[in-house]
Design an enzyme around this catalytic site. Structure first.
Site, short mmCIF file in Angstrom:
data_model
loop_
_atom_site.label_atom_id
_atom_site.label_comp_id
_atom_site.label_asym_id
_atom_site.label_seq_id
_atom_site.Cartn_x
_atom_site.Cartn_y
_atom_site.Cartn_z
N PRO A 1 -65.90 -7.18 -36.35
CA PRO A 1 -65.35 -7.27 -34.69
C PRO A 1 -64.17 -7.49 -34.01
CG PRO A 1 -67.84 -8.28 -35.48
CD PRO A 1 -67.26 -7.62 -36.65
N GLY B 1 -59.27 -5.64 -36.39
CA GLY B 1 -59.18 -4.51 -37.70
C GLY B 1 -57.84 -4.00 -38.04
N SER B 2 -56.94 -4.65 -37.09
CA SER B 2 -54.90 -4.52 -37.74
C SER B 2 -55.13 -5.64 -38.65
CB SER B 2 -54.05 -4.07 -36.97
OG SER B 2 -54.64 -3.29 -35.94
N GLU C 1 -57.55 3.99 -41.13
CA GLU C 1 -56.25 2.87 -41.65
C GLU C 1 -54.68 2.46 -41.17
OE1 GLU C 1 -57.26 3.52 -45.51
OE2 GLU C 1 -58.98 4.78 -44.89
C1 LIG Z 1 -64.10 6.24 -36.46
C2 LIG Z 1 -63.28 4.65 -37.22
C3 LIG Z 1 -64.13 4.76 -38.91
C4 LIG Z 1 -63.18 3.67 -39.11
N1 LIG Z 1 -63.66 3.35 -40.75
C5 LIG Z 1 -63.17 2.37 -41.51
C6 LIG Z 1 -63.83 1.83 -42.45
O1 LIG Z 1 -64.28 2.57 -43.33
N2 LIG Z 1 -63.53 0.91 -43.08
C7 LIG Z 1 -63.09 -0.21 -42.18
O2 LIG Z 1 -62.62 -1.09 -43.25
N3 LIG Z 1 -62.73 -0.23 -40.74
C8 LIG Z 1 -62.88 1.25 -40.33
N4 LIG Z 1 -62.41 1.81 -39.24
C9 LIG Z 1 -61.44 0.40 -38.59
C10 LIG Z 1 -59.33 1.28 -38.35
O3 LIG Z 1 -58.81 0.70 -39.18
C11 LIG Z 1 -59.45 -0.19 -37.10
O4 LIG Z 1 -59.98 0.06 -35.97
C12 LIG Z 1 -57.93 0.23 -37.41
O5 LIG Z 1 -57.01 -0.48 -37.89
C13 LIG Z 1 -57.50 -1.08 -36.14
O6 LIG Z 1 -58.32 -1.95 -35.59
P1 LIG Z 1 -58.71 -2.27 -34.05
O7 LIG Z 1 -59.68 -1.92 -33.84
O8 LIG Z 1 -59.43 -3.60 -34.58
O9 LIG Z 1 -57.91 -3.00 -33.38
P2 LIG Z 1 -57.03 -3.91 -33.18
O10 LIG Z 1 -55.84 -4.48 -34.10
O11 LIG Z 1 -57.48 -4.88 -32.28
O12 LIG Z 1 -55.33 -3.53 -32.26
C14 LIG Z 1 -55.41 -3.28 -30.27
C15 LIG Z 1 -53.91 -2.37 -30.08
O13 LIG Z 1 -53.56 -3.74 -30.39
C16 LIG Z 1 -51.82 -2.77 -31.70
N5 LIG Z 1 -51.50 -4.33 -32.15
C17 LIG Z 1 -52.83 -4.99 -33.11
N6 LIG Z 1 -51.06 -5.69 -34.00
C18 LIG Z 1 -50.43 -5.33 -33.24
C19 LIG Z 1 -49.11 -5.88 -33.60
N7 LIG Z 1 -48.85 -6.76 -34.25
N8 LIG Z 1 -47.51 -5.60 -33.00
C20 LIG Z 1 -47.62 -4.70 -32.10
N9 LIG Z 1 -49.20 -3.57 -32.03
C21 LIG Z 1 -50.28 -4.93 -32.52
C22 LIG Z 1 -53.32 -1.95 -32.51
O14 LIG Z 1 -51.68 -1.34 -32.68
C23 LIG Z 1 -54.42 -1.01 -31.68
O15 LIG Z 1 -52.79 -0.23 -29.86
C24 LIG Z 1 -62.40 2.72 -38.81
C25 LIG Z 1 -62.34 3.03 -37.52
C26 LIG Z 1 -62.67 4.16 -36.23
C27 LIG Z 1 -62.40 3.87 -35.27
#
Ligand SMILES: Cc1cc2nc3c(=O)[nH]c(=O)nc-3n(C[C@H](O)[C@H](O)[C@H](O)COP(=O)(O)OP(=O)(O)OC[C@H]3O[C@@H](n4cnc5c(N)ncnc54)[C@H](O)[C@@H]3O)c2cc1C
Length: 401
Positions: free
Chosen positions: A132, A135-136, A379
């Site tokens: 929660p 992700g990144s 991804e």
């Molecule tokens: C439908 C769906 C299916 C998915 N399936 C899977 C799965 O099977 N397994 C799994 O593990 N995950 C899964 N994911 C998760 C997905 O990999 C993450 O949502 C994604 O990696 C982004 O992470 P976050 O949502 O936490 O965004 P955040 O990491 O919180 O990022 C929010 C924003 O900030 C930006 N950002 C973050 N860090 C930086 C930085 N250092 N510099 C500049 N910008 C930055 C991002 O690019 C984004 O625009 C899924 C997501 C979705 C929506």
């Protein structure tokens, strides 16, 4: 007409597999996709068909009952499937990543135990890194495994598992401090656990709960879930590769091939959007002629087709590089970034060509419009791809002054 996104240099076997998949997509997926998507219904009949075609074992080595095909063959199949319905490619994608990770990093016992049943689709894979709160930033994972005799006890909450409900094997990345003194770099104290479970929702194994499907704007049909571990006991022989502390690298390896796969999905969705746009433009008349005869619309079609071609070429290049045994993180990052951005743009242009009808649920483009954004995130977001690309460029072009 010469079809867009042709691939030179394919073997007869690759051509045969692709033509079978294309036929399946045209007959079994496209006619039902939009209706099932609107109902958010799991496409069981399509999944059964894919099992019969052997697609769940496409890249699994023949010695384990798979077809032993290359990443390129796989990516081209995914492109075809996403052209039909992106959610279906999502159903095989996480399975493929887990099978790939097992093939590359699993112990012999783990390969023998899982791969033959994964090849038939009996065991279905999901992978879980996101939580929660992250992700990144995978290094910030807080879920934890603690050793207890011959077992590990896992606690924590995971988020966004594609196929979280339908899968029976989840590769879960958690922090495991055992053998890693305080101060060890976060990515060196992570471990991938192979967690077997029943399909479905609720408590699917003692200590493991899949609460239910997350309600999404698109990418429907395929289930995306949370995963809650509360005292989940996993035997030590279900640590991927048998050694703790290697999980981060194993997952990154899996995600790298996953990125080629997401690029392929972008290519497939963009192709379908182009097909819909070019067809509609020749039927709709304004000011006394088909809108395709207005230069502004022709220019749009030209831009869309150019983007479809460019994305396809980069995706094929990234897949071939990995197949040759070389590192492909730069090419995979570029292909994923470009294909997902172009996909969004091509879909939007096709939507505009449809005028008001594009806004109606009767037209397929409405579904594509809700699906394309997922590719910008999954991804690794565009920003994360650019970080990978930028770092690699600075390695390659190090200033020698
Ligand atoms: C439908 C769906 C299916 C998915 N399936 C899977 C799965 O099977 N397994 C799994 O593990 N995950 C899964 N994911 C998760 C997905 O990999 C993450 O949502 C994604 O990696 C982004 O992470 P976050 O949502 O936490 O965004 P955040 O990491 O919180 O990022 C929010 C924003 O900030 C930006 N950002 C973050 N860090 C930086 C930085 N250092 N510099 C500049 N910008 C930055 C991002 O690019 C984004 O625009 C899924 C997501 C979705 C929506």
């Amino acid at each position: 007409m010469t079809r867009l996104a042709q691939t030179a240099g394919l073997t007869d076997v690759q051509r045969e597999i692709l033509s079978t998949v294309r036929e399946f997509v045209d007959k079994e997926i496209i006619p039902v996709a939009t209706e099932l998507e609107h109902r958010d219904e799991y496409p069981q009949a399509i999944v059964d068909g894919l099992k019969e075609l052997g697609l769940f074992g496409l890249m699994i080595p023949e010695e384990y009952g798979g077809l032993g095909e290359s990443l390129l063959t796989y990516a081209l199949c995914v492109e075809e499937i996403a052209r039909g319905w992106m959610s279906v490619s999502g159903i095989i994608n996480t399975h493929f990543i887990v099978a790939y990770m097992l093939k590359q990093h699993g112990t012999q016992e783990q390969k023998d135990h899982f791969l033959p049943r994964m090849a038939t689709g009996e065991v279905r894979g999901a992978f879980s890194m996101s939580e929660p709160g992250l992700g990144s930033d995978v290094s910030a994972i807080t879920s934890k495994a603690v050793r207890d005799g011959d077992n590990y006890v896992l606690n924590g909450q995971k988020m966004w598992l594609t196929n979280g409900g339908s899968s029976t094997l989840v590769a879960v990345l958690v922090r495991s401090d055992e053998g890693h003194p305080e101060g060890t770099a976060p990515h060196k104290s992570m471990t991938t656990f192979l967690v077997e479970k029943e399909p479905g929702f609720g408590e699917v194994r003692p200590g493991l709960t899949i609460p239910g499907k997350i309600d999404k704007m698109g990418y429907k049909g395929v289930d995306t879930t949370e995963l809650i571990m509360d005292g989940l006991r996993i035997p030590a022989n279900r640590v991927l590769g048998g050694q703790t502390g290697r999980g981060f690298y194993q997952m990154m390896d899996g995600v790298e091939v996953g990125r080629v796969n997401v690029a392929a999905r972008g290519c497939g969705v963009a192709q379908r959007a182009f097909e819909l746009g070019v067809s509609y433009a020749q039927q709709r008349h304004t000011f006394g002629k088909p809108i395709a005869q207005h230069q502004a619309i022709q220019f749009k079609l030209a831009e869309m087709a150019t983007k479809v071609e460019a994305a396809h070429a980069m995706m094929v290049n990234a897949a071939r590089k990995k197949d040759s045994g070389e590192r492909n993180d730069l090419e995979a990052g570029m292909a994923k970034y470009l294909a997902s951005e172009y996909c969004k743009e091509v879909v939007e242009d096709a939507f505009r060509i449809h005028g008001g009808y594009g806004f109606s649920k009767e037209y397929e483009i409405e579904r594509l419009y809700r699906e394309a954004p997922m590719l910008l995130i999954g991804e690794g977001t565009a920003e994360i791809q650019k970080m990978i690309i930028g770092r690699r460029l600075l390695e390659e072009y190090r200033f020698q002054g």
